[in-house]
Structures are given as structure tokens and as C-alpha cells.
Design a protein around this motif. Structure first.
Motif, PDB file in Angstrom:
ATOM      1  N   ASN A   1      11.093  20.389  -8.379  1.00 24.23           N
ATOM      2  CA  ASN A   1      11.952  21.088  -8.028  1.00 24.23           C
ATOM      3  C   ASN A   1      13.726  20.418  -8.657  1.00 24.23           C
ATOM      4  OD1 ASN A   1      14.294  23.188  -7.953  1.00 24.23           O
ATOM      5  ND2 ASN A   1      12.830  24.342  -9.183  1.00 24.23           N
ATOM      6  N   LYS A   2      14.017  20.517  -9.794  1.00 21.65           N
ATOM      7  CA  LYS A   2      15.906  20.038  -9.343  1.00 21.65           C
ATOM      8  C   LYS A   2      17.238  20.711  -8.406  1.00 21.65           C
ATOM      9  CE  LYS A   2      15.807  18.152 -14.523  1.00 21.65           C
ATOM     10  NZ  LYS A   2      16.490  18.367 -15.859  1.00 21.65           N
ATOM     11  N   LYS A   3      16.719  21.662  -8.454  1.00 21.34           N
ATOM     12  CA  LYS A   3      18.213  21.726  -7.417  1.00 21.34           C
ATOM     13  C   LYS A   3      17.276  21.620  -5.724  1.00 21.34           C
ATOM     14  CE  LYS A   3      19.504  26.374 -10.146  1.00 21.34           C
ATOM     15  NZ  LYS A   3      19.763  27.722  -9.837  1.00 21.34           N
ATOM     16  N   VAL A   4      15.937  21.604  -6.001  1.00 18.47           N
ATOM     17  CA  VAL A   4      15.369  21.101  -4.687  1.00 18.47           C
ATOM     18  C   VAL A   4      15.907  19.814  -3.999  1.00 18.47           C
ATOM     19  CG1 VAL A   4      14.261  20.933  -2.637  1.00 18.47           C
ATOM     20  CG2 VAL A   4      13.716  22.984  -3.971  1.00 18.47           C
ATOM     21  N   MET A   5      15.283  19.387  -5.293  1.00 21.16           N
ATOM     22  CA  MET A   5      16.043  17.165  -5.260  1.00 21.16           C
ATOM     23  C   MET A   5      17.012  16.958  -4.978  1.00 21.16           C
ATOM     24  SD  MET A   5      13.425  16.431  -8.413  1.00 21.16           S
ATOM     25  CE  MET A   5      11.762  15.968  -8.010  1.00 21.16           C
ATOM     26  N   GLY A   6      18.237  18.117  -5.368  1.00 20.06           N
ATOM     27  CA  GLY A   6      19.529  17.958  -5.152  1.00 20.06           C
ATOM     28  C   GLY A   6      19.838  18.468  -4.034  1.00 20.06           C
ATOM     29  N   ILE A   7      19.769  19.080  -3.227  1.00 17.85           N
ATOM     30  CA  ILE A   7      19.598  19.411  -1.962  1.00 17.85           C
ATOM     31  C   ILE A   7      19.145  18.493  -1.007  1.00 17.85           C
ATOM     32  CG2 ILE A   7      18.828  20.545  -0.280  1.00 17.85           C
ATOM     33  CD1 ILE A   7      18.622  22.867  -1.983  1.00 17.85           C
ATOM     34  N   TYR A   8      17.821  17.858  -1.394  1.00 19.68           N
ATOM     35  CA  TYR A   8      17.426  16.843  -0.722  1.00 19.68           C
ATOM     36  C   TYR A   8      18.664  15.905  -0.635  1.00 19.68           C
ATOM     37  CZ  TYR A   8      13.601  19.516   2.066  1.00 19.68           C
ATOM     38  OH  TYR A   8      12.967  20.028   2.462  1.00 19.68           O
ATOM     39  N   GLU A   9      19.055  15.879  -1.753  1.00 15.94           N
ATOM     40  CA  GLU A   9      19.389  14.224  -2.279  1.00 15.94           C
ATOM     41  C   GLU A   9      21.636  14.566  -1.793  1.00 15.94           C
ATOM     42  OE1 GLU A   9      18.190  12.670  -6.368  1.00 15.94           O
ATOM     43  OE2 GLU A   9      19.662  14.414  -6.064  1.00 15.94           O
ATOM     44  N   GLY A  10      21.667  15.423  -1.231  1.00 17.93           N
ATOM     45  CA  GLY A  10      22.860  15.885  -1.161  1.00 17.93           C
ATOM     46  C   GLY A  10      23.495  15.425   0.243  1.00 17.93           C
ATOM     47  N   LEU A  11      21.572  16.623   0.726  1.00 10.89           N
ATOM     48  CA  LEU A  11      22.009  15.642   2.365  1.00 10.89           C
ATOM     49  C   LEU A  11      21.924  14.618   3.004  1.00 10.89           C
ATOM     50  CD1 LEU A  11      19.795  19.190   3.189  1.00 10.89           C
ATOM     51  CD2 LEU A  11      22.165  18.385   4.076  1.00 10.89           C
ATOM     52  N   THR A  12      20.522  14.488   2.384  1.00 11.89           N
ATOM     53  CA  THR A  12      20.459  12.455   2.652  1.00 11.89           C
ATOM     54  C   THR A  12      21.450  11.645   3.219  1.00 11.89           C
ATOM     55  OG1 THR A  12      18.401  12.337   1.675  1.00 11.89           O
ATOM     56  CG2 THR A  12      18.743  10.073   1.828  1.00 11.89           C
ATOM     57  N   THR A  13      23.100  11.753   1.707  1.00 10.67           N
ATOM     58  CA  THR A  13      23.446  11.140   1.779  1.00 10.67           C
ATOM     59  C   THR A  13      24.819  11.154   2.264  1.00 10.67           C
ATOM     60  OG1 THR A  13      24.053  10.795  -1.269  1.00 10.67           O
ATOM     61  CG2 THR A  13      26.078  10.515   0.279  1.00 10.67           C
ATOM     62  N   VAL A  14      24.735  12.492   3.433  1.00  9.91           N
ATOM     63  CA  VAL A  14      25.309  13.002   4.606  1.00  9.91           C
ATOM     64  C   VAL A  14      25.159  12.813   5.512  1.00  9.91           C
ATOM     65  CG1 VAL A  14      26.170  15.289   5.858  1.00  9.91           C
ATOM     66  CG2 VAL A  14      26.330  15.369   3.404  1.00  9.91           C
ATOM     67  N   THR A  15      23.655  12.548   6.139  1.00  9.82           N
ATOM     68  CA  THR A  15      23.270  11.991   6.616  1.00  9.82           C
ATOM     69  C   THR A  15      23.107  10.473   7.246  1.00  9.82           C
ATOM     70  OG1 THR A  15      21.236  13.766   6.889  1.00  9.82           O
ATOM     71  CG2 THR A  15      20.694  11.275   7.951  1.00  9.82           C
ATOM     72  N   GLN A  16      23.253   9.533   5.553  1.00  9.20           N
ATOM     73  CA  GLN A  16      23.646   8.422   6.006  1.00  9.20           C
ATOM     74  C   GLN A  16      25.057   7.928   6.501  1.00  9.20           C
ATOM     75  OE1 GLN A  16      21.791   7.042   2.633  1.00  9.20           O
ATOM     76  NE2 GLN A  16      20.142   6.525   3.436  1.00  9.20           N
ATOM     77  N   LYS A  17      25.849   8.872   5.736  1.00  8.24           N
ATOM     78  CA  LYS A  17      27.373   8.340   6.234  1.00  8.24           C
ATOM     79  C   LYS A  17      27.681   8.887   7.651  1.00  8.24           C
ATOM     80  CE  LYS A  17      30.478  12.171   5.409  1.00  8.24           C
ATOM     81  NZ  LYS A  17      30.811  12.707   4.431  1.00  8.24           N
ATOM     82  N   ILE A  18      27.050   9.360   7.933  1.00  4.27           N
ATOM     83  CA  ILE A  18      27.546  10.113  10.279  1.00  4.27           C
ATOM     84  C   ILE A  18      26.276   8.809  11.181  1.00  4.27           C
ATOM     85  CG2 ILE A  18      27.320  12.256  11.363  1.00  4.27           C
ATOM     86  CD1 ILE A  18      29.290  12.935   9.244  1.00  4.27           C
ATOM     87  N   TYR A  19      25.677   9.011   9.880  1.00  2.00           N
ATOM     88  CA  TYR A  19      24.660   7.796  11.510  1.00  2.00           C
ATOM     89  C   TYR A  19      25.532   6.890  11.257  1.00  2.00           C
ATOM     90  CZ  TYR A  19      20.991   5.604  13.297  1.00  2.00           C
ATOM     91  OH  TYR A  19      20.345   3.846  13.888  1.00  2.00           O
ATOM     92  N   LYS A  20      26.645   6.484  10.325  1.00  2.02           N
ATOM     93  CA  LYS A  20      27.387   5.585   9.917  1.00  2.02           C
ATOM     94  C   LYS A  20      28.458   5.308  10.943  1.00  2.02           C
ATOM     95  CE  LYS A  20      29.667   2.256   7.124  1.00  2.02           C
ATOM     96  NZ  LYS A  20      29.678   1.437   5.907  1.00  2.02           N
ATOM     97  N   LEU A  21      28.754   6.720  10.460  1.00  2.00           N
ATOM     98  CA  LEU A  21      29.896   6.733  12.047  1.00  2.00           C
ATOM     99  C   LEU A  21      29.782   6.921  12.778  1.00  2.00           C
ATOM    100  CD1 LEU A  21      31.686   9.170   9.088  1.00  2.00           C
ATOM    101  CD2 LEU A  21      32.676   7.000   9.756  1.00  2.00           C
ATOM    102  N   SER A  22      29.411   7.697  13.555  1.00  5.44           N
ATOM    103  CA  SER A  22      28.834   8.127  14.646  1.00  5.44           C
ATOM    104  C   SER A  22      27.951   6.484  15.206  1.00  5.44           C
ATOM    105  CB  SER A  22      27.491   8.178  14.449  1.00  5.44           C
ATOM    106  OG  SER A  22      27.518  10.235  14.105  1.00  5.44           O
ATOM    107  N   THR A  23      27.629   5.478  14.809  1.00  8.59           N
ATOM    108  CA  THR A  23      26.906   4.479  15.329  1.00  8.59           C
ATOM    109  C   THR A  23      28.032   3.402  15.550  1.00  8.59           C
ATOM    110  OG1 THR A  23      24.596   4.445  14.103  1.00  8.59           O
ATOM    111  CG2 THR A  23      25.786   2.353  15.198  1.00  8.59           C
ATOM    112  N   THR A  24      29.197   3.646  14.721  1.00  6.00           N
ATOM    113  CA  THR A  24      30.372   2.554  14.766  1.00  6.00           C
ATOM    114  C   THR A  24      31.327   3.012  16.045  1.00  6.00           C
ATOM    115  OG1 THR A  24      30.547   2.470  12.535  1.00  6.00           O
ATOM    116  CG2 THR A  24      32.416   2.299  13.651  1.00  6.00           C
ATOM    117  N   TYR A  25      31.661   4.376  15.943  1.00  2.98           N
ATOM    118  CA  TYR A  25      32.633   4.930  16.502  1.00  2.98           C
ATOM    119  C   TYR A  25      31.854   4.462  17.987  1.00  2.98           C
ATOM    120  CZ  TYR A  25      34.232   8.977  20.093  1.00  2.98           C
ATOM    121  OH  TYR A  25      34.717   9.205  21.339  1.00  2.98           O
ATOM    122  N   LEU A  26      30.278   4.950  18.721  1.00  4.33           N
ATOM    123  CA  LEU A  26      29.544   4.956  19.541  1.00  4.33           C
ATOM    124  C   LEU A  26      29.797   3.077  20.256  1.00  4.33           C
ATOM    125  CD1 LEU A  26      26.526   7.074  19.548  1.00  4.33           C
ATOM    126  CD2 LEU A  26      28.077   7.599  21.047  1.00  4.33           C
TER     127      LEU A  26
END
Length: 337
Positions: free
Chosen positions: A116-141
Motif C-alpha cells: 500500500n502506497k500510504k503504508v510505504m510512505g510512512i515507513y519511508e518517512g520513519l526510515t529517514t527520521v531514524t537514520q537522521k537521529i541515529y547519526k545525530l545521536s552517534t555524533t553527539y555521544l
């Protein structure tokens, strides 16, 4: 290709699980934001909360469109924002980093079962957020000196091919075992790092749990994490490899619960699943058989510990039932009565 708007069974199951995890993380974030003393950490936590809140709303809208009941998930009743600090500074971002590792795996599984396109969009968006926060967290630590990277090694100057099956021999009575390869050391270091965080997390849970059986369960989990840490440390020390994953105590003496027993039990349930997947991956990619065997034996301990936790969650009504298929045999039987 015909695009359907009705969710299929895989999409319902995966989006339901995602809603549970996201609402759980948001409750942790709300507490950590209130107790954060470092503005930079508070910005990371607050930014993640806002991103997750958007996608939780998207999922709720999707449930409504489908005529599907909204899961209970985790609500304001599962967090006490007045509770004093349970963990010292730095733990909040370290824990968020681990949660983002879990999320990356869940999103990959979720989008692999999505049409389903809507569900795909949710997972694509969440993946982008997760990768961004993972990078920010790792750099911070890393900048704060809280997170230490794996040891450095001499880089290879030429390619090599494994010559014989002795490369896999770890159970040797005579002769030397081959040194661990870089991938095996990386797996050990990652397991050591995640178990250190897990031990600190569950120690805090054990201090503040209100239910006696949940408290005993968390204490048992703390000892299991210590066993895993000891095993990883011994394997690395046997190879004269410097330990680099910090294990400093970051738990305060507070016994006031910031989280409900239900939320803490579900958090450990998720991390147990993450641990089992990690152990399976580590066991498969560890080519020395003694290392693979120890990894599998540790996974066995986690599996039985996880099963005990599931039984406790069911016993006390802390496990919201996932959507399920129609029981056709029961429907037919009822109609014939």
C-alpha cells in the motif's frame, strides 16, 4: 498495476506493531526531555518526538480510514513526568541510539511486507527520521566522550582467500586458533555495547518496578546481561583486544517509577527480539565455530528469558492482542449450534 487502498494482513500486522513501538518511544522521550540538562540533548530528543508524533497521527488517520480500531499502545498513563532522574546525563541519547537501531530493522521488515502506497510512505518517512537521529545521536555521544568506537586495526594491504576449513576451527586442543577477523570483532564489540546499555536500562527498571514479579524479572535480566558482557569480554581479552565499550554506572539511586510496569515490560520485550535477531546474525557471520557456538548458546538464554516475559505480560493484562485472522472453524461451529 492496480493500487488498492484496503490494507492487507501483513500491512495491518506491521503497522499495528509500529504503532506500539512509536507510542512507547514517545513516552520515554517525554520523560527524558523533562529531565535533560544538556540543551543539545534536549533538542535531539524534542526533534525526534515531533517527528514521531507526526507519523503516529498518520497511522491513526490510516486506522480511521480503514474502519480499524485504534490500538491502545502507550499513553500518558504510562509515564510519570514528575519522577526524578533515574539515569545520569548521556544515557538518554545512548538509549535513543539503541532504539533507532531496533527501528531500522523493524522498518526494513515492515516495508518488505507492504504493498500500500500510504503504508510505504510512512515507513519511508520513519526510515529517514531514524537514520537522521541515529547519526545525530552517534555524533553527539562521540563528541561528549560517552561513546567509544571499536578498536583500530592495521588495514589489509592485499586480498586473501581462505585456504582450508581449519579457518573455522575454534575448538582446538592442540595448536593455535586463528585470530578473530575484523567482522567477528565488530560483532562482539556491538554486542558488548548494546548489553552494557541494556544492563543499565534494566537495572533502573528493577529499582522502580512496582509489581514484585516484574521486579524479579528485571533483576534476572540484569544478571543475563552481565553474563553476556562477561562472555564478550573474555573472548576479546583472549585475543589481546582492547575493550572499548564503556560500562560505567549511569543509574541513579531513585526508586520512583517514571514508567509503568506495562511499558517497561514491553520495552524489554522489544529489546529481547532485537537481541535474538542480533545473535542469529552474529552466529551466522562468525566463521570461527567456538565463537558461533557461544553466540548461539547466549541466544538460547535470551529466548527463554523472553518467553518468561511474554507470560508475565499476559498474566497481568499488559499485552495488547495483535489483530488476527478470522477463526473460520469457530465461526462455522457457532453457526451450526
Amino acid at each position: 498495476m492496480v493500487q488498492t487502498t484496503k490494507l492487507n494482513v501483513s500491512e495491518i500486522g506491521s503497522i499495528w506493531q509500529t504503532y506500539q513501538e512509536k507510542t512507547l518511544i514517545m513516552r520515554f522521550l517525554e520523560y527524558f526531555i523533562v529531565r535533560a540538562e544538556d540543551p543539545q540533548a534536549r533538542n535531539i530528543l524534542g526533534g525526534l518526538w515531533q517527528e514521531l508524533n507526526f507519523y503516529v497521527t498518520e497511522m491513526e488517520n490510516l486506522f480511521s480510514e480503514q474502519g480499524m480500531v485504534k490500538p491502545i499502545g502507550f499513553t500518558s498513563e504510562d509515564v510519570n513526568l514528575e519522577a526524578p532522574k533515574l539515569y545520569d546525563n548521556g544515557f538518554d541519547i545512548m538509549f535513543v541510539r539503541i532504539l533507532k537501531e531496533v527501528s531500522m530493522g523493524l522498518y526494513t521488515l515492515g516495508i518488505n511486507m507492504t504493498y500500500n502506497k500510504k503504508v510505504m510512505g510512512i515507513y519511508e518517512g520513519l526510515t529517514t527520521v531514524t537514520q537522521k537521529i541515529y547519526k545525530l545521536s552517534t555524533t553527539y555521544l562521540l563528541e561528549k566522550g560517552i561513546l567509544v568506537p571499536p578498536p583500530f586495526v592495521t588495514v589489509p594491504k592485499q586480498t586473501e582467500v581462505i585456504q582450508n576449513k581449519n579457518y573455522m576451527a575454534g575448538f582446538k586442543l592442540l595448536g593455535d586458533k586463528r585470530p578473530l577477523n575484523d567482522l567477528e570483532v565488530g560483532i562482539l564489540h556491538h554486542n558488548l555495547e548494546t548489553n552494557n546499555i541494556g544492563m543499565q536500562l534494566i537495572t533502573g527498571f528493577a529499582q522502580c518496578a512496582q509489581n514484585k514479579e516484574a521486579k524479579k524479572y528485571f533483576i534476572k535480566g540484569k544478571e543475563l546481561a552481565k553474563k553476556q558482557i562477561k562472555t564478550m569480554q573474555e573472548l576479546l581479552l583472549d585475543e589481546d583486544i582492547q575493550l572499548s565499550a564503556k560500562s560505567g554506572a549511569t543509574v541513579t539511586t531513585s526508586t520512583v517509577p517514571p514508567f509503568s510496569d506495562k511499558l517497561m515490560m514491553h520495552c524489554i520485550y522489544i529489546l529481547n527480539g532485537f537481541g535474538l535477531i542480533g545473535s542469529g546474525t552474529g552466529g551466522f557471520f562468525s566463521l570461527r565455530n567456538d565463537l558461533a557456538m557461544k553466540t548461539i548458546l547466549l541466544a538460547k538464554d535470551v529466548y527463554f528469558y523472553a518467553q518468561e516475559g511474554i507470560e508475565l505480560k499476559i498474566k497481568y493484562g499488559w499485552f495488547e492482542e495483535p489483530p488476527q485472522m478470522e477463526g473460520r472453524s469457530q465461526i462455522i461451529k457457532k453457526e451450526n449450534e
